[in-house]
Design an enzyme around this catalytic site. Structure first.
Site, mmCIF file in Angstrom:
data_model
loop_
_atom_site.group_PDB
_atom_site.id
_atom_site.type_symbol
_atom_site.label_atom_id
_atom_site.label_comp_id
_atom_site.label_asym_id
_atom_site.label_seq_id
_atom_site.Cartn_x
_atom_site.Cartn_y
_atom_site.Cartn_z
ATOM 1 N N ASP A 59 0.755 -1.185 0.074
ATOM 2 C CA ASP A 59 -0.174 -0.094 0.108
ATOM 3 C C ASP A 59 0.690 1.176 -0.169
ATOM 4 O O ASP A 59 2.184 1.123 0.256
ATOM 5 C CB ASP A 59 -0.910 0.038 1.370
ATOM 6 C CG ASP A 59 -2.147 1.049 1.214
ATOM 7 O OD1 ASP A 59 -1.965 1.919 0.004
ATOM 8 O OD2 ASP A 59 -3.137 0.675 1.721
ATOM 9 N N TRP A 60 0.317 2.612 -0.380
ATOM 10 C CA TRP A 60 1.243 3.688 -0.433
ATOM 11 C C TRP A 60 1.606 4.193 0.817
ATOM 12 O O TRP A 60 0.991 4.634 1.522
ATOM 13 C CB TRP A 60 0.284 4.672 -1.351
ATOM 14 C CG TRP A 60 0.198 4.505 -2.769
ATOM 15 C CD1 TRP A 60 0.666 5.478 -3.725
ATOM 16 C CD2 TRP A 60 0.389 3.295 -3.670
ATOM 17 N NE1 TRP A 60 0.477 5.109 -5.001
ATOM 18 C CE2 TRP A 60 0.351 3.849 -5.027
ATOM 19 C CE3 TRP A 60 0.025 2.099 -3.420
ATOM 20 C CZ2 TRP A 60 0.272 2.968 -6.156
ATOM 21 C CZ3 TRP A 60 0.029 1.250 -4.491
ATOM 22 C CH2 TRP A 60 0.202 1.478 -5.876
#
Ligand code: BGC
Length: 729
Positions: A233-234
Site C-alpha cells: 500500500d502507498w
C-alpha cells in the site's frame, strides 16, 4: 513471452535497473528499462472507476479533459446485487477504461471484511460474508483482466478499520484469519487467478502486512501458488530488510523522494555494506523482477498484441445502470406504499440533501472524476418529465465540514498529508473540531431547512426523503464515531413522518446507520449505496416501479454499533493492538448464534412481488475426504403480480459440531428472475468448501463426517425449508 525469455531478460538487467523496477519512480508508476524494451508499470486507483491523473511526483491533479471516467457502483452496492454476472460486467468496464487510460494495474477491488459497521472504508468493500465476497470477487477480477490489465485485490490483510491504520496491530486467531479474513483473497488467487495483490497498512501479529513473511511467502506464494505481483500500500513499507526478504515485489509510496524508498537506494546500500547475505539478496531481487516481468508478459506488455481498452459506451452504461438497479434494497414496504404511481402524482416534494448531492469525488483514493453523476433528484425529474411539479427542499444542512481527505487533489501533497494525519489520534468526522460559530450556523440552518421542508410537505401528493451519509463519513482514513445519521436527519424524518406517514424514506450510504428513532413509523424504506453515475435514475425507477427491487443486504444492519460483535466480544477501534475477540463470529455468524436482535439481517431485501420457495431436497453425489458434491434442489414460484428476482440463499448448519461453529453459514446462493406466476426448479451444487472449517491443529480446512442441515432461506433470519444430509467421510 516464454519463461526462458524472461530469464534471459533478467540476466541482462543491471542491479540498478532491477531495483528501479521494484519501487515507485512516480506516485503511480515504476521505471522501465528502455534499452531492453521493458516499459514502466503504470498503476491507478481504484474500485469505483479509474482515478484522475496526478503529477508523477506531485499529488496535484493534472487537470486533464480526458480522465473523466465511468463512476461505478461502489463494491458494497455490487455486493448487494448478489449477481455474479454484474460483478463480471463491472470488472470488464473497469478494466476497459483502465486500459483505455494506459494503465497496467488497477488498484481494485477492495475486499476487506466489514468487521464493524463503523469502518470508514466499508463502502469500498463487499460486506461481511467471506463466501459472498469470494463469489463476486472472482468474476470481477476476470472481467478486469480480460482487458490485459491486472487487478490488484486489496488490502491484504485484516485492514478492517481506519483508526490508526498505519500502526494498528491485529491479533486474530488463525481460524478466524483463514475462515473470515483471508477467504476472499484465497478465492481471488486460486479461482480468480488475480495478477496483483496489495499489502495492507496495518500490522498482523506484530509485523506490518507489507512485509509479512507468513502472509506473503507461506500463505500467498507457497499455499495458494500466487505468481503475480505483491505491491505495497502507498507508504506501507517500514523496513528495508523485511521488504527485501519477505516477499514484497513492488514498493509504492506517497512521497516524491523515490530513490529514498526502502526498496531503492537503502536496499542497494544494505547489500553493498554486507548487512544481508549478498547472494540471498540478489536472488530475492531477481524473484521480484521475475514476478513483475511475468505479469507484464501476461498483459502483453513485452510482446504480442495488447488489448487497447476503451471508454464507456452505450452497452457499458446499460450494465452500470443495471448494477445500480439491482443494488437497491427495499427494506420496508408496509401498506404497499411503494411503488408510487406516477399518474397520480401531480405535485411531488423531494426532501433531503442527498437527493441533490453527487458523491463520486469523495471518499479518499476511491474518488472518481465522473463523466456525470445522476442524482436522485435528477433521476426523478428524468423519469417524471414535465407533467409533475417537483418541489425540492434540502431539509437539513450539510456544512461540508470535510475530512482528512478533503484537500487531496488540490494540494501538492494531498495524499501524503492525509497519511501523516493518520498517525494522529484519528478524529471521527462527527467529532471533527468544528468551531462553535460553525456549529451554531449549522443549527440555525438546520432549523430553517426543517421548517421549510415540513411546510412544503403539507400540500403535495407525495413526499420522498433522500438522506443518509456522505463521504465526510464514509471515507478512507477515518472511522465513524457512531451509526447516527448526521445533520439531525433523525429529527427531520420523524417530523416528516408525523405530517406525511406515507413519506418514502430512501437512504444513500456506504454502510449501515441507526434508524431506531423513526423506523417503526416509516412505512417504506429503501437503501441505496453510492451506486455510480446512473444511481439516481435507478433509485427513481425503483421508487416509481419501473424496476422491481432485488438487492439484498451484504451485511447485517445492527440496531446500534454497541451490538456489533467487534465491540461486544472484541475491540473496535481498540488501541495500538486490536484483539479480534469475536473470532469467527463476525456479522450474522454472531447475531445468529448469540440471538442478538438486529434492525435488518444479512441477506435481507423485499420485492414488489412475492416468492415462495419450497421442497428443498439434497443428493450426495460424491463423498470422499478430499472431494464432496451435494446437489441441492428446490422449487421457487413468483406468486405476485409482476416479474422480479429473488435471491435464494443456502446456509449450512453442522448438526453436531465437533468444534464451535456459527449457527449457520452461507454456502450457496442464486439470483433467480421469474415472470409473474412462473415456477422453476433450481439446482445448486455444494462442494467440499461448504462443509469445512479451519483446523488449527492440522493447519488445514477440514470437513468432518456427520449430519448437516441445509437451510433454504430468504435471508439469515428467514429459513423457509430445511433438509438434512449425512456425510460419511
Ligand atoms: C489506499 C489504497 C490506494 C493507495 C493509492 C492508499 O491510501 O489505502 O487503497 O490504492 O492509497 O492511492
Amino acid at each position: 513471452m516464454t519463461k526462458d525469455k524472461i530469464e534471459k531478460l533478467i540476466a541482462q538487467l543491471t542491479l540498478q535497473e532491477k531495483v528501479d523496477m521494484i519501487h515507485g519512480n512516480g506516485l503511480f508508476a515504476t521505471k522501465g528499462v528502455e534499452r531492453l524494451g521493458i516499459p514502466p508499470f503504470m498503476t491507478s486507483d481504484g474500485p469505483r472507476g479509474v482515478r484522475k491523473d496526478f503529477g508523477s511526483a506531485s499529488w496535484k491533479e493534472v487537470g486533464l479533459s480526458y480522465d473523466y471516467v465511468s463512476y461505478l457502483p461502489c463494491n458494497t452496492a455490487l455486493a448487494a446485487t448478489w449477481n455474479r454476472a454484474l460483478a463480471h460486467d463491472t470488472g470488464k468496464l473497469l478494466g476497459k477504461e483502465a486500459r483505455g487510460r494506459g494503465k497496467d494495474m488497477i488498484l481494485a477491488p477492495g475486499i476487506n471484511i466489514m468487521r464493524s459497521p463503523l469502518c470508514g472504508r466499508s463502502f469500498e468493500y463487499m460486506g461481511e460474508d467471506p463466501y459472498l465476497v469470494s463469489e463476486l470477487v472472482v468474476p470481477l477480477i476476470q472481467g478486469v483482466e480480460e482487458n490485459d490489465v491486472a487487478a490488484c485485490v486489496k488490502h491484504y490483510a485484516v485492514n478492517n478499520q481506519e483508526t490508526r491504520r498505519l500502526e494498528v496491530d491485529v491479533e486474530v486467531s488463525e481460524r478466524a484469519l483463514r475462515e473470515i479474513y483471508l477467504r476472499g483473497f484465497e478465492a481471488a488467487v486460486k479461482k480468480g487467478k488475480v495478477k496483483g495483490i496489495m499489502g495492507a497498512y496495518n500490522k498482523l501479529r506484530g509485523t506490518h502486512c507489507c512485509h509479512h513473511k507468513y502472509l506473503f511467502e507461506e500463505v500467498l506464494r507457497r499455499e495458494w501458488g500466487f505468481e503475480g505481483i505483491i505491491v505495497s500500500d502507498w507508504g506501507g513499507v517500514h523496513n528495508t530488510k523485511e521488504a527485501l526478504l519477505n516477499g514484497l515485489d513492488m514498493e509504492m509510496s506517497v512521497t516524491s523522494d523515490f530513490e529514498n524508498y526502502y526498496m531503492a537506494d537503502p536496499m542497494i546500500q544494505m547489500i553493498e555494506c554486507g548487512e544481508v547475505n549478498k547472494k540471498t539478496a540478489l536472488a530475492k531481487i531477481d524473484e521480484k523482477v521475475r514476478h513483475i516481468l511475468n505479469v507484464m508478459s501476461q498483459l502483453h506488455m513485452l510482446d504480442g498484441e495488447r488489448n487497447a481498452g476503451g471508454y464507456n459506451d452505450y452497452n457499458d452504461k446499460a450494465a452500470l445502470r443495471q448494477t445500480a438497479r439491482e443494488s437497491i434494497v427495499l427494506l420496508k414496504n408496509e401498506k404497499n406504499i411503494l411503488p408510487l404511481d406516477k399518474k397520480k402524482i401531480k405535485k411531488l416534494l423531494v426532501v433531503g440533501e442527498n437527493a441533490n448531492r453527487q458523491h463520486a469525488s469523495g471518499g479518499g483514493s476511491a474518488e472518481v472524476k465522473a463523466l456525470y453523476e445522476i442524482t436522485p433528484l435528477m433521476g426523478i425529474h428524468m423519469l417524471l418529465g414535465g407533467n409533475t411539479e417537483i418541489v425540492y427542499k434540502p431539509g437539513y444542512y450539510n456544512e461540508d465540514i470535510g475530512n482528512i481527505w478533503a484537500n487531496t487533489g488540490d494540494s501538492e501533497n494531498g495524499q501524503a498529508d492525509s497519511l501523516n494525519q493518520d498517525n494522529v489520534e484519528s478524529p471521527a468526522p462527527s467529532a471533527l473540531v468544528v468551531s462553535e460559530e460553525k456549529r451554531q450556523h449549522q443549527r440555525e440552518m438546520n432549523e430553517k431547512y426543517l421548517k421549510e421542508a415540513l411546510e412544503a410537505a403539507k400540500d403535495v401528493d407525495a413526499v420522498i426523503f433522500v438522506g443518509g451519509l456522505t463521504h465526510d463519513y464514509d471515507t478512507e482514513g477515518q472511522d465513524r464515531a457512531d451509526m447516527k445519521l448526521p445533520y439531525e436527519q433523525d429529527r427531520l424524518i420523524s417530523e416528516l413522518l408525523k405530517i406525511r406517514p406515507d413519506t418514502v424514506v430512501a437512504l444513500v450510504a456506504g454502510s449501515p446507520v441507526n434508524m431506531h428513532t423513526w423506523l417503526d413509523d416509516a412505512s417504506s424504506l429503501l437503501y441505496s449505496w453510492y451506486s455510480g453515475m446512473e444511481g439516481g435514475i435507478a433509485l427513481a425507477e425503483v421508487i416509481f416501479g419501473d424496476i422491481n427491487p432485488s438487492g439484498r443486504l451484504p451485511e447485517t444492519f445492527p440496531i446500534s454499533e454497541h451490538d456489533c460483535p467487534a465491540v461486544v466480544l472484541g475491540e473496535f477501534p481498540g488501541g495500538d493492538r486490536v484483539h479480534y475477540g469475536e473470532d469467527i463470529f463476525v456479522g450474522y455468524r454472531y447475531y445468529d448464534t448469540y440471538d442478538v436482535p438486529v434492525a435488518f439481517p444479512f441477506g435481507y431485501g423485499l420485492s414488489y412481488t412475492d416468492f415462495v420457495m419450497t421442497g428443498i431436497r439434497a443428493e450426495v453425489l460424491e463423498d470422499t475426504v478430499e472431494s464432496k458434491a451435494v446437489k441441492v434442489s428446490f422449487d421457487i414460484s413468483n406468486i405476485g403480480g409482476r416479474a422480479g428476482a429473488a435471491v435464494a440463499q443456502i446456509y449450512v448448519a453442522d448438526k453436531y459440531p465437533k468444534v464451535k461453529k456459527p449457527a449457520k453459514e452461507l454456502k450457496s446462493f442464486e439470483k433467480i428472475y421469474l415472470e409473474a406466476g412462473e415456477t422453476r426448479e433450481v439446482s445448486l451444487m455444494l462442494e467440499r468448501e461448504a462443509f469445512t472449517y479451519y483446523d488449527e491443529m492440522s493447519h488445514s480446512f477440514r470437513a468432518d463426517a456427520g449430519n448437516y442441515m441445509l437451510l433454504l432461506a430468504k435471508n439469515a433470519e428467514e429459513i423457509v425449508d430445511v433438509t438434512e444430509i449425512e456425510l460419511k467421510s
